[in-house]
Design an enzyme around this catalytic site. Structure first.
Site, short mmCIF file in Angstrom:
data_model
loop_
_atom_site.label_atom_id
_atom_site.label_comp_id
_atom_site.label_asym_id
_atom_site.label_seq_id
_atom_site.Cartn_x
_atom_site.Cartn_y
_atom_site.Cartn_z
N ASP A 185 4.70 0.23 12.01
CA ASP A 185 3.32 -0.54 11.46
C ASP A 185 3.31 -1.80 12.01
OD1 ASP A 185 3.39 1.19 8.45
OD2 ASP A 185 2.85 1.87 10.14
N ARG A 225 -8.62 -0.60 4.76
CA ARG A 225 -7.72 0.41 4.11
C ARG A 225 -6.30 -0.21 3.69
NH1 ARG A 225 -6.21 4.63 8.10
NH2 ARG A 225 -4.88 5.23 6.36
N CYS A 239 -5.13 11.87 12.80
CA CYS A 239 -5.91 10.68 12.64
C CYS A 239 -5.84 10.00 13.70
CB CYS A 239 -5.28 9.80 11.27
SG CYS A 239 -3.64 9.21 11.83
N ARG A 284 -0.26 14.03 13.06
CA ARG A 284 0.08 13.98 11.69
C ARG A 284 0.54 15.19 11.16
NH1 ARG A 284 -1.17 8.84 9.86
NH2 ARG A 284 0.43 8.81 8.63
N LYS A 315 1.00 -1.24 0.10
CA LYS A 315 0.06 0.06 0.06
C LYS A 315 0.94 1.20 0.00
CE LYS A 315 -1.67 1.61 4.13
NZ LYS A 315 -1.30 2.85 4.32
N ASN A 316 1.94 1.39 0.69
CA ASN A 316 2.70 2.44 0.92
C ASN A 316 3.76 2.69 -0.09
OD1 ASN A 316 1.08 2.77 3.34
ND2 ASN A 316 2.70 2.20 4.62
#
Ligand code: EPZ
Length: 417
Positions: free
Chosen positions: A306, A398, A116, A121, A22-23
């Site tokens: 993460d 997500r 978030c 952030r 994803k990143n």
């Protein structure tokens, strides 16, 4: 919105393929704005965050169509430089579009991504760097209005913190700037290297990605390119946690061991065996895990923030004490309250969490609070006695493509409700 029902205490077995990162996909989709040709991006996972990035591209007038795990993006028709608040609010990392829009249109208008689940952030490092590249940036009423009528000019930028997003925004913006840009104290994550690989295929001139200093020679124009996104190292770490916590042996396809060098030693310390040959990982676990002792999250190549939540799920049943120190985000322990409902023994003090392993976890109704915390609840549910019900999958979707299907393929009992 669906929830998840997990029957615990079942061994996993079999093999699955790890999804695309994803990143890595997100900054590469933003970077397609620098070219006016067709771009073919393979191995893009089906994730809600990727859907948001596609919607932003379409909102800007670009065409972006999905063919399975391949995204075809053509930004020739781009006719706007503004990203609306509604889209910025849907995904904080939409800030990654700023550098690309500014480099292409010499102006850009976005709103503050806002905080978030992980904390405020901030984007000060992004904005300071773009100002150094010659952008005039006004921030008022939550809006960010940027312009660089003469385009951007290369310069030297020393990042106060090796921010992943800021490094990506600078690399993207500097690619079409006049002259050379040097980033020192750059983030070194594999997703930075993947972005540089894609941009260099388009004709950019980026050296040193993945090291602390990145040098970008500005070029006049980029062409389109075809690119395969790297596998998602955090999804791999999550599946390894699921196997470890259920005492299972599994096989993961499409793994790059170098990307997991901050994670593999932790599993080995817990008593797991990890072998990777030509991208294929065979992973085996002991019946009861040894303590992980100390896990301190740091920028790559250290232990990734993460993976903190999924590994904490694993540590709740490991023998002995495991101490976590979360150095990257202010508020990344929301999963702990839910683990306590399942019988875990965890004490926190600011950024430190002390986990004392317990012999059993018990299934419970738990509430998902953020992306990696949701994945951690799934891992804990797999190892708990009885049934665990997770209230929503909206965070999980997500970042994890069909995690219920992946775990069911491994004979876990994980069902959407
Ligand atoms: C990226 O976020 C990832 N997201 C995050 O993954 C990941 O946790 C993070 O990097 C760290 O590895 C994407 O790549 C889309 P940072 P990013 O800028 O770029 C502070 C997931 O679960 N900071 O490296 O936002 C910031 O507050 C997500 O997939 C500033 O102070 O991370 C944080 O404390 C979550 N000012 C720290 O740096 C800035 O201008 C790390 O942020 C920017 C960041």
């Amino acid at each position: 919105m669906s929830g998840l029902l997990i029957e615990g205490c079942r061994k996993l077995r079999g093999e699955v393929t790890v999804q695309g990162a994803k990143n890595s996909t997100l900054p590469i989709l933003a970077a397609t704005i620098l070219t006016e040709d067709e771009n073919v991006i393979h191995n893009c996972p089906f994730l809600s965050d990727i859907d948001v990035a596609v919607r932003i591209l379409r909102y800007l007038g670009c065409s972006a169509t999905r063919h399975g795990h391949t995204l075809l993006v053509n930004t020739e028709g781009m006719n706007d430089f503004r990203v609306p608040d509604s889209l910025m609010r849907e995904m904080r990392s939409s800030i990654i579009f700023l550098g690309a829009i500014l480099a292409r249109c010499h102006k850009a208008q976005l709103t503050f991504p806002g905080g978030c689940e992980l904390g405020p952030r901030p984007i000060d490092l992004h904005l300071d760097a773009l100002r150094k590249l010659g952008a005039q940036i006004e921030e008022h009423h939550g809006e960010i209005v940027c312009c660089a009528p003469e385009g951007l000019t290369g310069t030297s930028i020393a990042l106060a913190f090796p921010s992943v997003g800021a490094t990506e925004n600078i690399m993207i913006a500097a690619t079409l700037a006049k002259g050379t840009t040097t980033i020192t104290n750059a983030a070194r994550e594999p997703e930075i290297v993947d972005l540089a690989d894609y941009l260099n295929k388009c004709g950019a001139s980026i050296e040193g990605a993945g090291e602390g200093t990145v040098v970008i020679e500005g070029v006049k124009k980029l062409s389109g390119a075809s690119h395969n996104v790297i596998p998602d190292r955090i999804v791999a770490a999550t599946l390894m946690s699921a196997a470890a916590v259920t005492g299972s042996d599994i096989v993961l396809n499409d793994v790059i061991p170098a990307h997991l060098r901050g994670v593999i030693p932790v599993f080995e310390e817990a008593g797991c065996k990890v072998q990777v040959k030509e991208g294929r990982m065979t992973f085996s676990s002991p019946a009861r895990l040894r303590p992980l002792k100390l896990i301190r999250t740091t920028p790559y190549p250290g232990f990734p923030t993460d993976a903190q939540a999924p590994l904490m799920a694993l540590s709740t049943k490991a023998r002995g004490i495991t101490v976590f120190v979360e150095t990257i985000f202010e508020n990344r322990y929301k999963h702990i309250g839910e683990f306590l409902r399942m019988g875990a023994n965890i004490k926190t003090d600011g950024r430190v969490a002390v986990v004392e392993g317990v012999p059993k976890l018990y299934g419970a109704k738990v509430s998902a609070q953020d992306l990696r915390g949701s994945a951690a609840l799934v891992v804990a549910g797999l190892s708990a006695e009885g049934t665990t019900e997770i209230d929503t999958t909206k965070y999980l979707e997500r970042g994890y493509e069909d995690l219920d299907v992946v775990l069911s393929t491994l004979e876990g009992s994980v069902k959407k409700i």
